[in-house]
Structure formats: C-alpha cells, structure tokens
Design a protein around this motif. Structure first.
Motif, PDB file in Angstrom:
ATOM      1  N   PRO A   1      11.876 -13.966 -12.441  1.00 27.63           N
ATOM      2  CA  PRO A   1      11.428 -13.124 -13.560  1.00 27.63           C
ATOM      3  C   PRO A   1      11.745 -11.659 -13.290  1.00 27.63           C
ATOM      4  N   MET A   2      12.123 -10.970 -14.326  1.00 24.54           N
ATOM      5  CA  MET A   2      12.483  -9.563 -14.199  1.00 24.54           C
ATOM      6  C   MET A   2      11.296  -8.675 -14.555  1.00 24.54           C
ATOM      7  N   LEU A   3      11.212  -7.538 -13.891  1.00 21.35           N
ATOM      8  CA  LEU A   3      10.144  -6.588 -14.145  1.00 21.35           C
ATOM      9  C   LEU A   3      10.268  -6.039 -15.565  1.00 21.35           C
ATOM     10  N   GLY A   4       9.171  -6.051 -16.304  1.00 25.63           N
ATOM     11  CA  GLY A   4       9.157  -5.520 -17.662  1.00 25.63           C
ATOM     12  C   GLY A   4       9.609  -6.524 -18.707  1.00 25.63           C
ATOM     13  N   GLU A   5       9.855  -7.760 -18.350  1.00 28.53           N
ATOM     14  CA  GLU A   5      10.262  -8.770 -19.319  1.00 28.53           C
ATOM     15  C   GLU A   5       9.148  -8.992 -20.346  1.00 28.53           C
ATOM     16  N   GLU A   6       9.521  -9.074 -21.605  1.00 30.25           N
ATOM     17  CA  GLU A   6       8.530  -9.207 -22.671  1.00 30.25           C
ATOM     18  C   GLU A   6       7.845 -10.570 -22.597  1.00 30.25           C
ATOM     19  N   PRO A   7       6.529 -10.612 -22.788  1.00 27.81           N
ATOM     20  CA  PRO A   7       5.830 -11.890 -22.773  1.00 27.81           C
ATOM     21  C   PRO A   7       6.073 -12.655 -24.066  1.00 27.81           C
TER      22      PRO A   7
ATOM     23  N   GLU B   1       4.409 -14.076 -10.428  1.00 26.07           N
ATOM     24  CA  GLU B   1       5.187 -14.890 -11.365  1.00 26.07           C
ATOM     25  C   GLU B   1       4.519 -14.931 -12.740  1.00 26.07           C
ATOM     26  N   LEU B   2       3.207 -15.138 -12.756  1.00 22.93           N
ATOM     27  CA  LEU B   2       2.500 -15.218 -14.034  1.00 22.93           C
ATOM     28  C   LEU B   2       2.534 -13.884 -14.773  1.00 22.93           C
ATOM     29  N   CYS B   3       2.568 -12.792 -14.034  1.00 23.34           N
ATOM     30  CA  CYS B   3       2.593 -11.469 -14.665  1.00 23.34           C
ATOM     31  C   CYS B   3       4.012 -10.926 -14.813  1.00 23.34           C
ATOM     32  N   ARG B   4       4.998 -11.778 -14.513  1.00 22.27           N
ATOM     33  CA  ARG B   4       6.413 -11.447 -14.695  1.00 22.27           C
ATOM     34  C   ARG B   4       6.837 -10.232 -13.868  1.00 22.27           C
TER      35      ARG B   4
END
Length: 693
Positions: A59-65, A144-147
């Motif tokens: 997962p990338m930092l700042g990826e939209e949920p 991971e859950l918080c991306r």
C-alpha cells in the motif's frame, strides 16, 4: 454529568469503519491464499506462498480509502457534530485534541483499540496475523489497515518510541523481542474505559491522586494570574511552600485561572514501592485524558531522593506545577522552572477558611475558631483537616464543638518526626496551677501574647527585621532548680494550645565532630513545621560560653555554639531555654532572646500556697498538719515541696491513714539529705521528736 450516548455512538461508528478495513484485508488474504485448508498452515512457508508474497502490492502512503467507507466516515462525523451542538462530549475528539493526534494517528489508535470492544475483530486479527494466538494488531497489520507503507519514515514516526501514541501512553508496543513489524499493539484498559465514559482513575492511582474541591480562600490574584500564564504555555513552575503558607491554594488557583481543574499527585500518599517512572507516565496520561492541570507535591515527602526523582515528573512534556519546602536545585530537571514563593496565610484568610470548613456545624455560642487557634500556624489544607478532626472529637465526647475540640483537631495535624529527637509532653497544667510572684506571671503572659500576635505584628504590620531573622519567639527561663521553669513552659504551651517538646540531650549530643549540629538542625527543621513549644531544659549544656581556643576540642565546641547562635536567630517557631546557671550561657544569646525571665526562690507566702497546692484537696490530711509552720520554717523551692508532699502521701498510703505531720517531717528530712543540706533539729521546732534517728 455530560451525556455520553453521542460519544459512545461516535466511537462504535468509527469502529465499524475499522471493521470495513479489516473485511477488505481479509478478502485480500483469501484471494492470495493458495491452500486455506492446509492443517499445517502458519507452521511453514511453501514456495507458492513465497512467490505470492513477492508479487503482493505494498500500500502506498496517502492512497485514498474505499468510497463507501469514506461516506460512512462523513455520516459518523456529522452525527458527532450534531451531538456536540446538543452539549454532549465526544471523547474521541477530546482525545485527539488533548493529545495532539492527527487523523492517521487516531485511525491507528482505533485499530489498536478494536479487539477490546469487539471480539470478532480479535479473531479476525488472529487470521490476518496467520497466528490464532496473536489476536491483537501488529505494527505491520495496523499500518496495512491504515494504508501506510511500512518502509516509509512516516511509519516510524507514527509508531516509534517517541510518537504521541506511545509517548503519552495511549498505545503500548509489546513483544519487544520480535521484529518491529511483528510487535503487538495494545491500548491500556484505562484509556479504553475513558473512551467509553469512565472518569474515575484506576484504583492503583486513586490512592495518591486528589481532585481538590473549589477553594473558599482567595489567593493573591496578580501572582495567580502570572503563574497561570506560565502553566498555560506548558512550562514548569515550582512553588516554594512553608509552614502556614498558601502554596497548595496558590497552585490550585493558578490552574483554575488557566482554565483547568487541578489534579494533585500527593507524594506524601505515594507508596515508595511503586516504580516512579511508570507512575509518573500514568499520572501524566490521567491529567491529559481529563484535561486537568497536574500538581505534584509536597516535594519534601521524597525524603532525600529529590535529585534522582524530581526529574521524572518535572521533565514531563506538559505544564506541571510542583510545590514543596526545599530550595529548588537546578540539577533536578532539564527544564528551567518559574520559581515562586508562596505567601503566608493572613489571620483573615485563615479565619475565613475556618468559617468555611465549619459552616453548618453546631458549636458553642460565640466560639471563634481563628481566635482559639491564633498561635497555631496552619495551612489551608490543615485547617480543613483540623475542622473534621475537631467535629469528630466533639461527637466522641458527646459535647458541642468547643475550643478544646478545635485545639485538639489543630494539634492532630502535627507530624511525628520530632518525637525521635525530643520528648512530647501533653500540657496538663494551667495558670491556676502556677504559684509564682505577680511580675513573673505577667512576663509569662506577655510571652504568650507575643506568640499569639506574631502574625499580626510581623506580617501585617511589617515589623520583621532583615538579616535572616526568623519569625520565632525565644525566651530564657533562669533560676534555681525547682523554681517552676519547666512547669511555666508547660503552662505557656497549654495556654497557646500547643504541644510541648522537651529536647532529649541523649539523642542530640554526639561524640563525632559535626553530628551534634546535624541533630540540632533536624530538631529545628522539624519544630518549624509543627505547632509546638520547643523546650531546651538545662540549656547551659548546649549554649555554653565560647572559650579561648587551645586545642581542637575548644575549636569544635566553639563551632557548635556559633551554629546555635545563627540557628536560633533564623528559627521560626517558639523555643524556651531553661537553666539554673545563667552565667554559664554565652553572652551573645542575650541579643537573640525576646524575653528573659528570672525565677526567684519562693518566699513564705508563696511556699504556703505551694504546700496547699501540692498536697491538694483530694489528699486526706490529719488535723495536726501545720502548713503555716512548714512554709515559715523551711526555705524550699516548689520542686522540693512537691517531692516532699509526694513522699508523705506514699508513706501515709502505705499505712492506710491520712497524711500526718510525722509523714511530712520525715519527708522533709529525706529531701534535705538528698539536697545535701544539714538537718538542724532547731529548724524543726516542736516537731523535732518526729525526726528519724
């Protein structure tokens, strides 16, 4: 109490969002799980699983949920806005505000909290960790859950040792022996309970935490406002207190002026067996959770451990107010405190505190608590406790609240540290028991007036001299043995409503150089914090003349006397020195004395009163007892007359008959022998035949 329904609904709503994130993570694992039915799953890693792990996208930092979860979040926050408009308290928002948490940090907190509020999440975390025994979120799973990619610097900043979540005790990182991503995250029970609306601190903390009640005492507003500004900026303040001062009241008022209710960590209630560092972090967390202002004290309760211990709470990253009697040592803390000296309570302030503490209590008519306890130097907290003790004492006695009960309650606030170095005497004699010439009694009453009015004269009228002169009252009682010096000190203490402490020379004088001065310093320091009269009986043994220095013994003896000269001048209590060898005292003590009273040998009239008083009305006396003859014929001190009366009473009681003249004459004869005086038969007149052969 602020309604908590909206707060709990907001918390549970945010947890449903976490549940959605967990559901998505479970779906991803199922899609990549090549053999979910393998009974040995979790015990080994197959080649196929290794290749799938290598192909997995980080997962990338700042990826939209997910859009659906984002919409749910907006609905939950809108409901929370409406609850706040109704006056409800939203605990999660308070937590983020008071701890300075970002939205991402709050999400990590909720991920760590979820297993404590939903058992399904606990089981799902076990599945996602590929280990059913590990049912809490690991660092890697939470990221991971918080991306948040685990390789980013942001990940370390969010859950590192110095992050807000860990530093403020909201989340603990367990399993330190594991790799960083495999360590478990846990929210302490106290934090979870607070989020659900529990305001009471844990039982282990409640023993030494105190939430002071609103004070009826007004402190110096200008000083309070200045301290409040420093605290509001998150700085450290040290208020130096003293016996009878308003240090604690000043601290409470400053925090209230800064907009916070004070939370006091009472070091005198703290159990030293606890880990100070851990307790300090828990107390700081409690203050942050409740939005309270942290007070710590009294500092002297650490018993000499200040240098190693003060920094534990002085260096907390928040506004802290410490109060106590020691002078602040810059080595105690990395932070530089604002230093404030607490003002003494004025008689008017102390009176107001008494009246507030006894409001609604049935008392004797025209009872003035402040007048009854005027010589006593009590802090505001001691007045509150003394009032409760006095009321309970009156209930036990079955009488209305009176002056005796008030004095009993006030003296009950004395510490017991001085009893190791001095003998405590409960005064049991009054002015009526004192048989002395009128001028001597007048001098004693003047001495009592000095002790009773020193706050007015020294503090309100500004009559305190410079040069480090204390607020104490020091008197010298000089006269032959048995002339009433010790008894007068007891009468003085009783009239002032104070205890009497007679210094025990056996515990003071030490053969090793410097130890005597140390013992005396302990006595003076303890006495300044007590409401008591300090009696140095046979004072010439300590306060003797300085002599010419011929050897080391003379030099160190002179140092001891010089120390006493300095310490008596700075003493803040009430001290009485008694001696029957006034000429042996160093002449420099005269300037430091407030009152000097010479006790003469009693004349015939006073000896007659002494005989009557010592024999008393309850003692059965024969008709032949001739007290007029005893007073005229025998020139004795009051102490000797008391010994004779006591000996005669024992002699008569052993023969089961009233005290007769024979008992008195033979007791006089024995007292003469004890004093080394000759028993001349002519002195005994017509009673000479009663003398022992």
């Amino acid at each position: 109490m602020v309604p908590m329904r909206g707060s709990v609904e907001h918390l549970l709503g945010r947890l449903t969002v976490i549940e959605g994130l967990v559901r998505q993570a479970v779906d991803r694992r199922r899609q990549h799980d090549c053999n979910p039915e393998d009974p040995s799953r979790g015990l080994y890693l197959s080649e196929e699983q290794a290749l799938q792990l290598l192909d997995a996208r980080v997962p990338m930092l700042g990826e939209e949920p997910d859009a659906e979860l984002a919409a749910a979040c907006q609905r939950i926050e809108a409901a929370a806005d409406a609850a706040e408009q109704r006056g409800e308290e939203i605990r999660l928002r308070l937590l983020a505000s008071r701890m300075g948490l970002s939205d991402l940090e709050l999400d990590l907190f909720l991920v760590s909290l979820a297993p404590d509020l939903d058992s399904r999440i606990e089981l799902l975390y076990g599945y996602l960790n590929d280990d059913v025994t590990r049912r809490r979120a690991t660092v890697g799973l939470a990221l991971e859950l918080c991306r948040v990619p685990p390789s980013s610097l942001a990940a370390r900043q969010l859950l590192g040792y110095d992050c807000s979540l860990v530093r403020f005790g909201l989340v603990t990182v367990d399993d330190q022996e594991r790799s960083w991503l495999a360590r478990s995250l846990r929210v302490p029970d106290r934090v979870a309970a607070w989020c659900l609306g529990e305001d009471r601190p844990p039982l282990a903390l409640s023993w030494f935490l105190e939430r002071p009640s609103p004070s009826q005492l007004q402190a110096d507003y200008q000083l309070v406002r200045g301290v409040a500004r420093v605290l509001a900026a998150g700085e450290l303040v040290y208020v130096r207190d003293s016996p009878g001062a308003a240090g604690k009241i000043l601290a409470e008022a400053a925090w209230r002026e800064a907009g916070r209710e004070p939370l006091s960590w009472r070091l005198d209630w703290w159990r030293s067996s606890a880990d100070l560092d851990a307790v300090a972090l828990e107390v700081a967390r409690e203050a942050r959770l409740s939005g309270a202002g942290l007070m710590v004290g009294p500092l002297e309760a650490l018993s000499g451990r200040e240098a190693a211990s003060v920094g534990v709470f002085a260096d907390l990253e928040m506004g802290v107010l410490i109060y106590g009697r020691p002078v602040w040592d810059p080595r105690w803390s990395k932070r530089v405190p604002a230093l404030v000296t607490a003002p003494l309570l004025s008689p008017a302030q102390r009176s107001a505190r008494w009246m507030a503490s006894l409001d609604g209590i049935k008392a004797e008519d025209h009872l003035d608590p402040s007048l009854a306890t005027a010589p006593l130097r009590l802090s505001a907290e001691q007045v509150d406790r003394a009032a409760v003790t006095a009321v309970l004492h009156a209930v036990v006695a079955g009488t209305p609240l009176d002056q005796e009960a008030l004095r009993f309650g006030a003296l009950a606030q004395n510490a017991t540290g001085l009893e190791r170095l001095a003998r405590r005497i409960e005064p049991a004699v009054s002015w009526e028991d004192l048989v002395l010439p009128g001028p001597i009694v007048s001098c004693l009453q003047e001495l009592a007036g000095r002790a009773r009015c020193r706050d007015t004269v020294i503090e309100e009228w500004g009559m305190r001299p410079g040069g480090g002169r204390g607020r104490g009252v020091i008197a010298l009682f000089a006269g032959e043995s048995g002339t009433g010096k010790t008894m007068s000190a007891e009468v003085l203490a009783n009239d002032l409503g104070l205890d009497l402490y007679a210094v025990n020379l056996a515990t003071v004088v030490d053969k090793y150089v410097g130890e005597t001065e140390k013992n005396l310093e302990r006595i003076f320091t303890e006495a300044e914090g007590l409401n008591a009269v300090l009696l140095f009986d046979e004072a010439d043994s300590l306060f003797g003349k300085r002599s010419e220095v011929r050897d080391a013994h003379d030099r160190y003896a002179n140092i001891e006397v010089a120390y006493l000269l300095q310490r008596m001048e700075s003493f803040d209590g009430i001290a009485v020195l008694s001696t029957n060898l006034r000429s042996n005292l160093d002449a420099s003590f005269a300037r430091r004395l407030d009152v000097l009273i010479e006790f003469p040998m009693p004349d015939a009239a006073h000896r007659r009163r002494l005989w009557e008083h010592c024999l008393g009305s309850a003692v059965p006396k024969g008709s032949e007892v001739d007290l007029d003859f005893c007073a005229e014929a025998f020139q004795l001190s009051g102490g000797s007359i008391r010994n004779i009366a006591l000996g005669a009473a024992y002699r008569a009681a052993s023969k089961s008959r009233p005290v007769g003249m024979e008992d008195i004459v033979r007791s006089i004869q024995r007292e003469y022998r004890k004093l080394g005086r000759l028993c001349v038969e002519d002195e005994f007149g017509k009673y000479r035949e009663l003398l022992e052969q």
